[in-house]
Design a protein around this motif. Structure first.
Motif, PDB file in Angstrom:
ATOM      1  N   ARG A 104      -9.836  -4.088  -7.111  1.00  0.00           N
ATOM      2  CA  ARG A 104     -10.525  -5.075  -7.945  1.00  0.00           C
ATOM      3  C   ARG A 104     -10.220  -6.497  -7.481  1.00  0.00           C
ATOM      4  NH1 ARG A 104      -8.983  -4.670 -14.015  1.00  0.00           N
ATOM      5  NH2 ARG A 104      -7.254  -6.025 -13.394  1.00  0.00           N
ATOM      6  N   SER A 105      -8.977  -6.734  -7.059  1.00  0.00           N
ATOM      7  CA  SER A 105      -8.607  -8.067  -6.583  1.00  0.00           C
ATOM      8  C   SER A 105      -9.325  -8.405  -5.288  1.00  0.00           C
ATOM      9  CB  SER A 105      -7.084  -8.145  -6.385  1.00  0.00           C
ATOM     10  OG  SER A 105      -6.407  -7.966  -7.620  1.00  0.00           O
ATOM     11  N   MET A 106      -9.446  -7.414  -4.392  1.00  0.00           N
ATOM     12  CA  MET A 106     -10.174  -7.642  -3.145  1.00  0.00           C
ATOM     13  C   MET A 106     -11.664  -7.884  -3.417  1.00  0.00           C
ATOM     14  SD  MET A 106      -8.635  -7.826  -0.227  1.00  0.00           S
ATOM     15  CE  MET A 106      -7.082  -7.463   0.587  1.00  0.00           C
ATOM     16  N   GLU A 107     -12.207  -7.182  -4.399  1.00  0.00           N
ATOM     17  CA  GLU A 107     -13.616  -7.406  -4.751  1.00  0.00           C
ATOM     18  C   GLU A 107     -13.843  -8.841  -5.204  1.00  0.00           C
ATOM     19  OE1 GLU A 107     -16.147  -3.877  -6.369  1.00  0.00           O
ATOM     20  OE2 GLU A 107     -14.193  -3.780  -7.367  1.00  0.00           O
ATOM     21  N   LYS A 108     -12.870  -9.403  -5.913  1.00  0.00           N
ATOM     22  CA  LYS A 108     -12.988 -10.783  -6.376  1.00  0.00           C
ATOM     23  C   LYS A 108     -13.027 -11.769  -5.216  1.00  0.00           C
ATOM     24  CE  LYS A 108     -10.903 -10.127 -10.948  1.00  0.00           C
ATOM     25  NZ  LYS A 108      -9.803 -10.519 -11.868  1.00  0.00           N
ATOM     26  N   LEU A 109     -12.534 -11.333  -4.052  1.00  0.00           N
ATOM     27  CA  LEU A 109     -12.578 -12.182  -2.863  1.00  0.00           C
ATOM     28  C   LEU A 109     -13.881 -12.044  -2.104  1.00  0.00           C
ATOM     29  CD1 LEU A 109      -8.945 -11.664  -1.504  1.00  0.00           C
ATOM     30  CD2 LEU A 109      -9.830 -13.550  -2.884  1.00  0.00           C
ATOM     31  N   GLY A 110     -14.741 -11.115  -2.566  1.00  0.00           N
ATOM     32  CA  GLY A 110     -16.045 -10.964  -1.941  1.00  0.00           C
ATOM     33  C   GLY A 110     -16.198  -9.742  -1.056  1.00  0.00           C
ATOM     34  N   LEU A 111     -15.150  -8.896  -0.932  1.00  0.00           N
ATOM     35  CA  LEU A 111     -15.280  -7.674  -0.140  1.00  0.00           C
ATOM     36  C   LEU A 111     -16.082  -6.637  -0.910  1.00  0.00           C
ATOM     37  CD1 LEU A 111     -12.588  -9.017   1.103  1.00  0.00           C
ATOM     38  CD2 LEU A 111     -12.125  -6.708   1.921  1.00  0.00           C
ATOM     39  N   GLU A 112     -16.864  -5.838  -0.189  1.00  0.00           N
ATOM     40  CA  GLU A 112     -17.590  -4.748  -0.816  1.00  0.00           C
ATOM     41  C   GLU A 112     -16.619  -3.626  -1.165  1.00  0.00           C
ATOM     42  OE1 GLU A 112     -21.564  -3.577   0.638  1.00  0.00           O
ATOM     43  OE2 GLU A 112     -21.131  -4.894   2.328  1.00  0.00           O
ATOM     44  N   ARG A 113     -16.844  -2.987  -2.312  1.00  0.00           N
ATOM     45  CA  ARG A 113     -15.918  -1.937  -2.747  1.00  0.00           C
ATOM     46  C   ARG A 113     -15.800  -0.818  -1.726  1.00  0.00           C
ATOM     47  NH1 ARG A 113     -12.600   0.896  -3.264  1.00  0.00           N
ATOM     48  NH2 ARG A 113     -11.625   1.870  -5.075  1.00  0.00           N
ATOM     49  N   LYS A 114     -16.889  -0.514  -1.031  1.00  0.00           N
ATOM     50  CA  LYS A 114     -16.853   0.582  -0.063  1.00  0.00           C
ATOM     51  C   LYS A 114     -15.996   0.250   1.150  1.00  0.00           C
ATOM     52  CE  LYS A 114     -21.009  -0.906   2.465  1.00  0.00           C
ATOM     53  NZ  LYS A 114     -22.349  -0.513   2.939  1.00  0.00           N
ATOM     54  N   ASN A 115     -15.622  -1.022   1.319  1.00  0.00           N
ATOM     55  CA  ASN A 115     -14.799  -1.434   2.455  1.00  0.00           C
ATOM     56  C   ASN A 115     -13.355  -1.721   2.063  1.00  0.00           C
ATOM     57  OD1 ASN A 115     -17.030  -1.269   4.154  1.00  0.00           O
ATOM     58  ND2 ASN A 115     -17.566  -3.421   3.866  1.00  0.00           N
ATOM     59  N   ILE A 116     -12.974  -1.305   0.852  1.00  0.00           N
ATOM     60  CA  ILE A 116     -11.618  -1.537   0.350  1.00  0.00           C
ATOM     61  C   ILE A 116     -10.946  -0.183   0.145  1.00  0.00           C
ATOM     62  CG2 ILE A 116     -10.230  -2.571  -1.473  1.00  0.00           C
ATOM     63  CD1 ILE A 116     -12.705  -4.296  -2.163  1.00  0.00           C
ATOM     64  N   TYR A 117      -9.740  -0.022   0.709  1.00  0.00           N
ATOM     65  CA  TYR A 117      -9.045   1.256   0.629  1.00  0.00           C
ATOM     66  C   TYR A 117      -7.580   1.018   0.257  1.00  0.00           C
ATOM     67  CZ  TYR A 117     -12.812   1.530   4.075  1.00  0.00           C
ATOM     68  OH  TYR A 117     -14.008   1.382   4.743  1.00  0.00           O
ATOM     69  N   VAL A 118      -6.971   2.037  -0.357  1.00  0.00           N
ATOM     70  CA  VAL A 118      -5.560   1.956  -0.729  1.00  0.00           C
ATOM     71  C   VAL A 118      -4.904   3.297  -0.415  1.00  0.00           C
ATOM     72  CG1 VAL A 118      -3.921   1.359  -2.550  1.00  0.00           C
ATOM     73  CG2 VAL A 118      -6.234   0.455  -2.649  1.00  0.00           C
ATOM     74  N   GLN A 119      -3.681   3.266   0.087  1.00  0.00           N
ATOM     75  CA  GLN A 119      -2.946   4.504   0.324  1.00  0.00           C
ATOM     76  C   GLN A 119      -1.447   4.234   0.213  1.00  0.00           C
ATOM     77  OE1 GLN A 119      -4.238   5.594   4.283  1.00  0.00           O
ATOM     78  NE2 GLN A 119      -2.589   4.480   5.289  1.00  0.00           N
ATOM     79  N   ASP A 120      -0.654   5.308   0.151  1.00  0.00           N
ATOM     80  CA  ASP A 120       0.791   5.144   0.046  1.00  0.00           C
ATOM     81  C   ASP A 120       1.424   5.138   1.435  1.00  0.00           C
ATOM     82  OD1 ASP A 120       0.758   7.775   0.854  1.00  0.00           O
ATOM     83  OD2 ASP A 120       1.657   8.589  -0.964  1.00  0.00           O
ATOM     84  N   TYR A 121       2.755   4.912   1.468  1.00  0.00           N
ATOM     85  CA  TYR A 121       3.466   4.806   2.740  1.00  0.00           C
ATOM     86  C   TYR A 121       3.392   6.104   3.549  1.00  0.00           C
ATOM     87  CZ  TYR A 121       5.715   0.389   1.309  1.00  0.00           C
ATOM     88  OH  TYR A 121       5.970  -0.896   0.935  1.00  0.00           O
ATOM     89  N   ARG A 122       3.423   7.234   2.864  1.00  0.00           N
ATOM     90  CA  ARG A 122       3.392   8.508   3.588  1.00  0.00           C
ATOM     91  C   ARG A 122       2.083   8.646   4.359  1.00  0.00           C
ATOM     92  NH1 ARG A 122       6.058  13.079  -0.469  1.00  0.00           N
ATOM     93  NH2 ARG A 122       7.886  11.861  -1.080  1.00  0.00           N
ATOM     94  N   SER A 123       0.995   8.239   3.742  1.00  0.00           N
ATOM     95  CA  SER A 123      -0.293   8.298   4.433  1.00  0.00           C
ATOM     96  C   SER A 123      -0.297   7.365   5.640  1.00  0.00           C
ATOM     97  CB  SER A 123      -1.424   7.921   3.472  1.00  0.00           C
ATOM     98  OG  SER A 123      -1.480   8.808   2.374  1.00  0.00           O
ATOM     99  N   VAL A 169      -1.733  18.767   7.853  1.00  0.00           N
ATOM    100  CA  VAL A 169      -0.604  17.874   8.103  1.00  0.00           C
ATOM    101  C   VAL A 169       0.031  17.478   6.772  1.00  0.00           C
ATOM    102  CG1 VAL A 169       0.165  15.765   9.243  1.00  0.00           C
ATOM    103  CG2 VAL A 169      -1.856  16.970  10.096  1.00  0.00           C
ATOM    104  N   THR A 170       1.356  17.601   6.706  1.00  0.00           N
ATOM    105  CA  THR A 170       2.084  17.207   5.496  1.00  0.00           C
ATOM    106  C   THR A 170       3.195  16.236   5.862  1.00  0.00           C
ATOM    107  OG1 THR A 170       3.549  19.137   5.713  1.00  0.00           O
ATOM    108  CG2 THR A 170       1.627  19.358   4.265  1.00  0.00           C
ATOM    109  N   VAL A 171       3.535  15.360   4.916  1.00  0.00           N
ATOM    110  CA  VAL A 171       4.683  14.468   5.052  1.00  0.00           C
ATOM    111  C   VAL A 171       5.537  14.675   3.808  1.00  0.00           C
ATOM    112  CG1 VAL A 171       5.498  12.085   5.134  1.00  0.00           C
ATOM    113  CG2 VAL A 171       3.475  12.750   6.444  1.00  0.00           C
ATOM    114  N   THR A 172       6.780  15.093   4.009  1.00  0.00           N
ATOM    115  CA  THR A 172       7.678  15.360   2.887  1.00  0.00           C
ATOM    116  C   THR A 172       8.982  14.596   3.053  1.00  0.00           C
ATOM    117  OG1 THR A 172       8.539  17.328   4.021  1.00  0.00           O
ATOM    118  CG2 THR A 172       6.750  17.657   2.447  1.00  0.00           C
ATOM    119  N   GLN A 173       9.491  14.096   1.937  1.00  0.00           N
ATOM    120  CA  GLN A 173      10.810  13.460   1.961  1.00  0.00           C
ATOM    121  C   GLN A 173      11.849  14.568   1.916  1.00  0.00           C
ATOM    122  OE1 GLN A 173      11.591  10.055  -0.684  1.00  0.00           O
ATOM    123  NE2 GLN A 173      13.605  10.935  -1.101  1.00  0.00           N
ATOM    124  N   GLU A 174      12.671  14.644   2.949  1.00  0.00           N
ATOM    125  CA  GLU A 174      13.595  15.764   3.090  1.00  0.00           C
ATOM    126  C   GLU A 174      14.969  15.486   2.494  1.00  0.00           C
ATOM    127  OE1 GLU A 174      12.894  18.829   4.410  1.00  0.00           O
ATOM    128  OE2 GLU A 174      10.826  18.118   4.402  1.00  0.00           O
TER     129      GLU A 174
END
Length: 395
Positions: A104-123, A169-174
Motif C-alpha cells: 500500500r505504501s508503494m502504491e502511494k508512490l505511484g507504483l502499480e500493484r502488479k509490480n509490487i512484491y513482498v517476501q521473507d528472508y528465506r525466500s 526446494v525448501t529452506v529450514t532453520q536447523e
C-alpha cells in the motif's frame, strides 16, 4: 522479458538495523547494490524508527514509511518515475500487517500493484542461492547469520528434492546458538574467543550432520577467522564458503527479475513459508459444459493470490470452492451459503466472486449480488467468510 531498457527491477531489504537496495536494468550484466557515500555497498541505509513502527503497530501512521520508501527509490541511478519500477521488498517475517502496508505504501508512490512484491528472508535466500553457479547448489546450501537482536547465531539449510518434477526446494532453520552474556560469563576476551570458536564449531557439526552441504554463506561482519580459526577450517573443508552482507537484497532483486520474466527458474518450485500450497477452483458451466475453473494456483505467495470473476448461478444458493494440496492428496470442498438470496427467477442474477488470502492458509471469499442488467437492480447483498485451507469448512 524486461519490456523496456528503462525498466528497473529492485530488491529492497528492510530490517530494524537498516535497509539495503539492489537494482537491475537491461543494460547491466548483474544486479548492482546501492553504495553508501563512502562507496561501501555493505553499509546499510538507516531506517527511521517511525517508518519501522508502521510494520509493527497497526495504529502507527504509515506516512513515515511512505517517505522512507520514496527516499530509497530515488537512490537508484536512472530512476525517473515509479511507472518504470518493479520492486520486491524482503523482511525477516512477512506478517499480515507488513504484507498489507508495504504494498500500500508503494502504491502511494505511484507504483502499480502488479509490480509490487513482498517476501521473507528465506525466500530471498532461495532466489540468491539458485541464481549462482549450478555447482554451488548441487547439494545442500547452508546460511549462517548473526542475529544481533537476540545475540545468537542462526543456521538454515536450503535443500532441493530432485526426486519430483518440478524439483521441490525448501529452506529450514536447523539450529541456533546463543552467544549472550549468560553464555560468556566471566571470561576475558581471549577466553571468550576460544569458547566462541568451540561453540561455533559444535554448532556447525550439528547443522552439517548427515547432510551433503556443498556451499556455505556467512551473513554479516560478526564471523571472523581471528576468533574462529578452527570453525573456519572446518567450514571450508571440501566446501565452497562465502562471506558478505547483501545476500537478502540481491535475492530480492533476483525475485523481482523473475516476476518480470527476465530470470526464469524452470524446473524448481519453492515451498516457502508464505507460499499458498493448495490449488483452489470451482466447478462452473462454461459454454454449456460443466468445467473445473481455476481460481488460485498453488505456488504463489499469499499476498499475490487474488482472483475476481463473475458468474450466473443456475439454481444454486451456495458457492463451493474446491482445494487440493499442490503435492497431491484429497480434495476438500468448502461451501459458502448465500443466505437471504434475492427472490428472482432462475438464472436472473449475476454474482461477483472475489478471493484473496490474508495468510498462507487463510483465504477470504466474498460474493456480491450485481443484479441482472436492466431487469433487476443489485440488492446490496454481500456474503463474506474465511476459508482455512487444509481443513473441511462448511460456511
Amino acid at each position: 522479458m524486461i519490456q523496456e531498457k528503462k525498466e528497473i527491477m529492485a530488491g529492497l531489504h528492510l530490517g530494524k538495523s537498516g535497509a539495503q537496495l539492489t537494482w537491475y536494468t537491461a543494460q547491466e550484466k548483474e544486479p548492482v547494490t546501492v553504495t553508501s557515500e563512502n562507496g561501501d555497498e555493505h553499509d546499510k541505509i538507516p531506517v527511521p524508527p517511525e517508518a519501522w513502527a508502521a510494520l509493527e503497530d497497526r495504529d502507527a501512521d504509515d506516512a513515515p514509511l511512505v517517505s522512507f520508501l520514496r527516499y530509497c527509490l530515488r537512490l537508484v541511478p536512472g530512476y525517473q518515475s515509479p511507472e518504470q519500477m518493479r520492486v520486491m521488498m524482503t523482511v525477516r517475517e512477512l506478517t499480515p500487517l507488513a504484507g498489507e502496508r508495504l504494498p500500500r505504501s508503494m502504491e502511494k508512490l505511484g507504483l502499480e500493484r502488479k509490480n509490487i512484491y513482498v517476501q521473507d528472508y528465506r525466500s530471498s535466500f532461495f532466489y540468491y542461492a539458485v541464481n549462482q553457479k549450478r555447482e554451488l547448489w548441487s547439494g545442500d546450501v547452508a546460511l549462517f547469520e548473526y542475529d544481533d537482536a537476540q545475540d545468537r547465531i542462526v543456521g538454515s539449510i536450503l535443500h532441493v528434492d530432485r526426486s519430483t518434477t518440478p524439483a521441490l526446494v525448501t529452506v529450514t532453520q536447523e539450529q541456533d546458538q546463543k552467544l549472550d552474556r549468560s553464555v560468556r560469563g566471566s571470561r576475558n576476551d581471549q577466553e571468550w574467543d576460544s569458547e566462541r570458536d568451540r561453540l561455533f564449531f559444535e554448532f556447525l557439526k550439528k547443522v552439517f550432520d548427515r547432510r551433503n552441504v556443498t556451499t556455505c554463506y556467512l551473513m554479516g561482519n560478526y564471523f571472523d577467522r581471528s576468533w574462529a580459526p578452527r570453525s573456519f577450517q572446518y567450514l571450508c573443508f571440501h566446501r565452497h564458503a562465502f562471506q558478505g552482507n547483501n545476500l537478502y537484497t540481491r535475492g530480492a532483486c533476483y525475485a523481482a527479475m523473475e516476476r518480470a520474466g527476465a530470470l526464469p527458474l524452470p524446473g524448481l518450485l519453492f515451498l516457502g513459508a508464505d507460499i499458498v500450497r493448495e490449488n483452489m477452483g470451482m466447478m462452473m458451466r462454461i459454454r454449456g459444459k460443466e468445467t473445473y475453473y481455476p481460481v488460485v494456483s498453488a505456488g504463489v505467495n499469499w499476498y499475490e493470490a487474488h482472483h475476481t470473476c463473475e458468474f450466473i448461478p443456475d439454481g444454486e444458493r451456495s458457492v463451493s470452492l474446491i482445494t487440493r494440496p499442490m503435492t497431491g492428496g484429497l480434495e476438500v470442498t468448502h461451501v459458502l451459503r448465500l443466505t437471504g438470496f434475492p427472490d428472482r427467477p432462475n438464472r436472473a442474477t449475476r454474482l461477483r466472486l472475489t478471493v484473496y488470502f490474508t495468510s498462507p492458509d487463510c483465504c477470504v471469499t466474498e460474493v456480491e449480488d450485481l443484479g441482472f442488467g436492466g431487469f433487476y437492480k443489485p440488492s446490496g447483498k454481500k456474503w463474506k467468510r474465511e476459508i482455512h485451507v487444509r481443513c473441511t469448512d462448511e460456511l
